[in-house]
Design a protein around this motif. Sequence first.
Motif, PDB file in Angstrom:
ATOM      1  N   ASN A 287      -6.109  15.146   2.206  1.00 46.96           N
ATOM      2  CA  ASN A 287      -5.685  14.227   1.206  1.00 46.96           C
ATOM      3  C   ASN A 287      -5.763  14.927  -0.194  1.00 46.96           C
ATOM      4  O   ASN A 287      -6.639  15.357  -0.271  1.00 46.96           O
TER       5      ASN A 287
ATOM      6  N   PRO B   8       0.797   5.123   1.159  1.00 46.39           N
ATOM      7  CA  PRO B   8      -0.233   6.163   1.720  1.00 46.39           C
ATOM      8  C   PRO B   8      -0.489   7.350   1.076  1.00 46.39           C
ATOM      9  O   PRO B   8       0.295   7.647   0.025  1.00 46.39           O
TER      10      PRO B   8
ATOM     11  N   TRP C  89       0.834  -1.317   0.050  1.00 45.96           N
ATOM     12  CA  TRP C  89       0.038  -0.139   0.029  1.00 45.96           C
ATOM     13  C   TRP C  89       0.844   1.150  -0.066  1.00 45.96           C
ATOM     14  O   TRP C  89       1.818   1.141   0.667  1.00 45.96           O
TER      15      TRP C  89
END
Length: 316
Positions: free
Chosen positions: A46, A22, A20
């Motif tokens: 984000n 981030p 993954w």
Amino acid sequence: TKQPGDKITVNGNVTITAQWTPPESVTVTLKSGDGSDDADQTRDVNKGSEYALPAGDTFKGKNDHTFKGWLVNGEMKQPGDKITVDSNIEITALWSEHNLTKTTKKDATCDTDGNIEYWTCSVCHKLFSDAEGKNEITQDQTVLKATGHNLTETTKTDATCTTKGNIEYWTCSVCHKLFAETGHDWGDWVVTKEATTEAEGEKTRTCKNDASHTETEKIPPFGKTPTGGCYVATSVYGSYDCPEVWTLRRFRDEVLAQTWYGRLFIHLYYTVSPTAVRLFGDNRWFQDFFRGVLDPWVADLQADGFESSPYQDQAW
């Protein structure tokens, strides 16, 4: 590291673990702008996410400033609006110095004041003659004074056996009302010459029915010794020498001046009242209030034997 769709040969048990990355973070900087002294604030969000603009109380406005929106990439937006944040961004608070409400113009009539068009700030309660709140004015400057009647007399004509007559009456060319008796309808007193400690002043009032009719009176000097004055009563009744003031002057000299505490009251009154009359004596509320106080008091004094005939002040 393999990517989805890559093929592998499986000869035995094998474990495949997802990898993954981030999310990338970007910064939203909230700037307080020129209307607040608060420090800027930052928010980490984000990259690519939606961001709802915060409430208007994020910063406290200084002086008369009120929050009106957020400036985002040159466009004003409101709290709760959503934006997509793809990179670091600055959002600046926009401020308005005043929250203005318009009062529409009202023309004066013959007997009623009107007003100009003006704006009132609900924050600082100041008045302005322009919608931008740049030209401050006073309450008095908003008033359009009543014009007064422009009257033309119709003389009396006696009736005959066959012809109707008429009484003497006056017609206003402005409002077209008819008046059987004009009389005077005086406006407020206007000080035309300020009194000083040594010299009399002067005030004038104009009849609302006919602007050519004026009345002028002297304003007593202020700061004189207590052998003259009665400033409030003189302002209310229009003269230092009139029946009501003669009654009050007798009470002052024959009752108040006979005791030390009465004389103290007189001195205190003559210290305060000249300023009060100079500042407020020409206002109708001042006249109406003190007339309501003085009229019944004068009537009681006269009923108790204090005469209303001409009077010469006593020395004490």
